[in-house]
Design an enzyme around this catalytic site. Structure first.
Site, short mmCIF file in Angstrom:
data_model
loop_
_atom_site.label_atom_id
_atom_site.label_comp_id
_atom_site.label_asym_id
_atom_site.label_seq_id
_atom_site.Cartn_x
_atom_site.Cartn_y
_atom_site.Cartn_z
N ASP A 1 -4.09 -8.90 -3.34
CA ASP A 1 -4.23 -9.84 -2.23
C ASP A 1 -4.40 -11.27 -2.72
O ASP A 1 -3.92 -12.19 -2.06
CB ASP A 1 -5.43 -9.44 -1.35
N HIS B 1 0.82 -1.22 0.00
CA HIS B 1 0.00 0.00 0.00
C HIS B 1 0.85 1.27 0.00
O HIS B 1 0.46 2.29 -0.52
CB HIS B 1 -0.98 -0.01 1.17
N GLU C 1 -10.55 -11.63 -3.72
CA GLU C 1 -9.13 -11.42 -3.39
C GLU C 1 -8.62 -12.42 -2.37
O GLU C 1 -7.48 -12.35 -1.93
CB GLU C 1 -8.89 -9.98 -2.92
N CYS D 1 -9.35 -4.92 -10.26
CA CYS D 1 -8.81 -3.63 -9.78
C CYS D 1 -7.46 -3.77 -9.08
O CYS D 1 -7.01 -2.84 -8.42
CB CYS D 1 -9.82 -2.93 -8.88
C1 PEP Z 1 -6.29 -5.93 -4.16
O1 PEP Z 1 -6.09 -6.62 -3.16
O2 PEP Z 1 -5.99 -6.29 -5.31
C2 PEP Z 1 -6.91 -4.60 -4.04
C3 PEP Z 1 -7.24 -3.91 -5.11
O3 PEP Z 1 -7.08 -4.10 -2.80
P1 PEP Z 1 -5.90 -3.48 -1.93
O4 PEP Z 1 -4.72 -3.25 -2.82
O5 PEP Z 1 -6.39 -2.22 -1.33
O6 PEP Z 1 -5.66 -4.55 -0.90
MG MG Z 2 -6.98 -6.12 -1.26
#
Ligand code: PEP
Ligand code: MG
Length: 587
Positions: A463, A196, A439, A510
């Protein structure tokens, strides 16, 4: 003094662009603290060391405060007053001294253990004021430890412009805070492409390189440094020739970005007429303007938890939620805005929501699990979402779903929230679409069952890869095992896409995988028609799409599925696509 020699390091380029500036080192993991036995006759000398360390840390902090007052004004500088006061607080220092005397331990260990004990006590108090004091205490004990270990430290406000932060690790909130100051680049020891922190660097459009093991030991503050977020190269003490080459390269990349931007009005359509919705992932309020700027087809993921992280320790009010959601919906129109409920937990931990610290928070009470466990805390967000629905095409998405019951329980909770609002006469929209993120491997494997409960899916590969391959997305030591093209991942993607199609529900993706043009082409080949990514990536992915046909990509995906390893799939993709980016300059 002889000029320092140029050094070239190789890490992972995680946020593109080139930063040419001066290093500022930040140690966030905290200094190593060892425990030593102190004999009777040296105990008083050890106590005196703590007192001397506290005086030294106080002098340092007062200097920083004076500088902060000049730059930021008295209100912000006053934060340091609390720290200076804590350094003379007998409650804290008295306990440290007592621990030295009774346990015969060194000053560093006594400071570390006392801070840990008090911090634990404060953190679990109901009172917000006391919880904030626990953060002050953590900062102060860190200052004191550094002072005991003879390490001086700086504050950003004391430094010149063009700062490149060199850090062992950074939390997403550190990155937000620093990124909004005069920081132009990040060079970090830990991390991976999908952590993140690096996602935030991209959101702030700050070049970053991660996985630079040992970089902290190689340079001192204000050393000249170049960060190349494209290639992952970091140069310490560049020669005048290297500086010149990188300045030229930076200008070239800026030109390339401007050219791509000019394509924003063009449709995201393949040569055989298949239209792909290229949507924007949004983390921070300042990014919302970029949806239109880069020609994205709406918002495919709004990570609402950053709204909370920014306001922490306070929760945003229902009105604050409504305002930001309304803005997103209006800016996304005529396309949808997909807003994800809080995905707190893991590294995005909201400490005050948890009863106890979790040993393994990434497998803990996070995402939808936390929402369902603390409905009283999350009620205001859910009310705000259904209220904001009246302003346009809002879709609500649930993170970290692993069972069908979670979706059913959420629907029941949303039903209660709507019944309350109906009684109160508050306008809201009932038929908002409710989707789930795929995920967690369990969710992928029951995609056919979840498809009966959800209105849409969005695959979160960040994830999904982490949990399927048992590889921490934030750990530089296993970064090479974090393989989006692993056959296990490709098989799961195919199964999830086929399940959504069979059930006739919408499906998109995403995760960061969508932002890499070659991977994006493979995903279209696997049947996806909706991809969400950092808005800055939209023009480039679009330009690749416009050069190819969906039929060709379907063949490509079919042949990728027949390989046994990620490396083989990668090689196949590389052979299929000519390299589109001009090479980086030789260092
Ligand atoms: C993911 O896990 O791909 C996602 C888009 O959520 P985050 O990156 O916020 O965990
Ligand atoms: Mg995620």
């Amino acid at each position: 003094m002889p000029a320092a020699e140029m050094q070239v390091l190789q890490g992972m380029g995680v946020s593109s662009g080139i930063a040419i500036g001066r290093a500022v080192c930040i140690e966030t993991r905290g200094p190593d603290v060892f425990r030593f036995h102190v004999p009777d006759d040296q105990l008083e000398a050890e106590v005196e060391r703590v007192r001397e360390g506290a005086r030294h840390a106080q002098t340092e902090l007062k200097r920083v405060r004076a500088r902060a007052e000049e730059d930021l004004g008295n209100d912000l500088a006053a934060i340091f007053d609390a720290h200076v006061l804590l350094l003379s607080d007998r409650h804290f220092l008295g306990r440290v001294e007592e621990r030295i005397r009774t346990q015969h331990v060194n000053a560093e260990w006594a400071v570390h253990k006392t801070a840990e004990e008090l911090d634990d006590r404060f953190a679990h108090m109901d009172d917000t004021y006391m919880r904030e004091r626990s953060e002050d205490l953590t900062d102060v004990s860190r200052h004191l430890l550094r002072s005991l270990q003879g390490i001086d430290h700086h504050h950003l406000s004391e430094l010149p412009d063009d700062i490149v932060i060199v850090a062992d690790d950074l939390t997403p909130s550190d990155a937000i805070r620093l990124g909004r100051e005069r920081v132009i680049g990040f060079a970090i020891e830990s991390g991976g492409r999908t952590s993140h922190t690096t996602i935030i660097a991209r959101s702030l459009n700050i070049p970053a390189v991660a996985g630079l093991v040992g970089v902290m030991g190689l340079l001192c503050d204000e050393a000249p440094i170049i960060v190349d977020g494209e290639t992952g190269t970091v140069i310490l003490h560049p020669t005048p020739e290297a500086l010149q080459r990188y300045r030229a390269r930076k200008a070239e990349l800026e030109r390339r970005d401007r050219d791509l931007l000019a394509t924003r009005e063009l449709a995201a359509v393949t040569r055989d007429g298949v239209e792909i919705a290229l949507m924007a992932n949004i983390d921070l309020p300042e990014e919302v303007e970029e949806v239109a700027l880069f020609g994205a087809a709406g918002v495919g993921l709004y990570r609402s938890e950053f709204l909370y992280i920014e306001k922490s320790p306070h929760l945003p009010t229902e009105e604050e939620h409504v305002q930001i959601y309304r803005r997103l919906i209006e800016l996304a129109a005529p396309h949808p805005a997909i807003i994800r409920t809080y995905d707190l937990g893991g590294r995005k931990l909201a400490r005050e929501m948890m009863a106890t610290a979790e040993e393994n928070p990434v497998l803990g009470l996070r995402g939808i699990r936390l929402t369902l466990a603390r409905t009283e805390v999350f009620r205001s967000q859910i009310r705000a979402l259904y209220r904001a629905g009246v302003h346009g095409d809002l879709w609500i998405m649930l993170p970290m779903v692993s069972t069908v019951e979670e979706v059913r329980r959420f629907r029941a909770f949303a039903g209660e929230v709507m019944a309350d609002m109906e009684r109160e006469g508050i306008p809201f929209r009932r038929d908002v679409r409710l989707g789930v993120m795929i995920e967690v491997p369990a969710a992928a494997m029951i995609a056919d069952l979840l498809a009966r409960e959800a209105d849409f899916f969005s695959i979160g590969t960040n994830d999904l890869i982490q949990y399927s391959l048992a590889v921490d997305r934030n750990n530089e030591h296993v970064a090479s095992l974090y393989q989006p093209l692993h056959p296990a991942i490709l098989r799961m993607l195919r199964f999830v896409i086929d399940s959504a199609r069979a059930a006739g529900i919408e499906i998109g993706l995403c995760g960061e995988m969508a932002a890499d043009p070659r991977y994006a082409m493979l995903l279209v080949g696997l049947g996806l028609r909706r991809l969400s990514m950092s808005p800055r990536q939209v023009p480039e992915v679009k330009s690749w799409l416009r050069e190819t046909t969906a039929a060709d990509l379907a063949d490509l995906a079919a042949s990728c599925m027949s390989h046994s390893t990620a490396a083989e799939v990668q090689e196949h993709l590389d052979r299929h696509f000519a390299c589109a980016i001009s090479p980086a300059p030789a260092t």
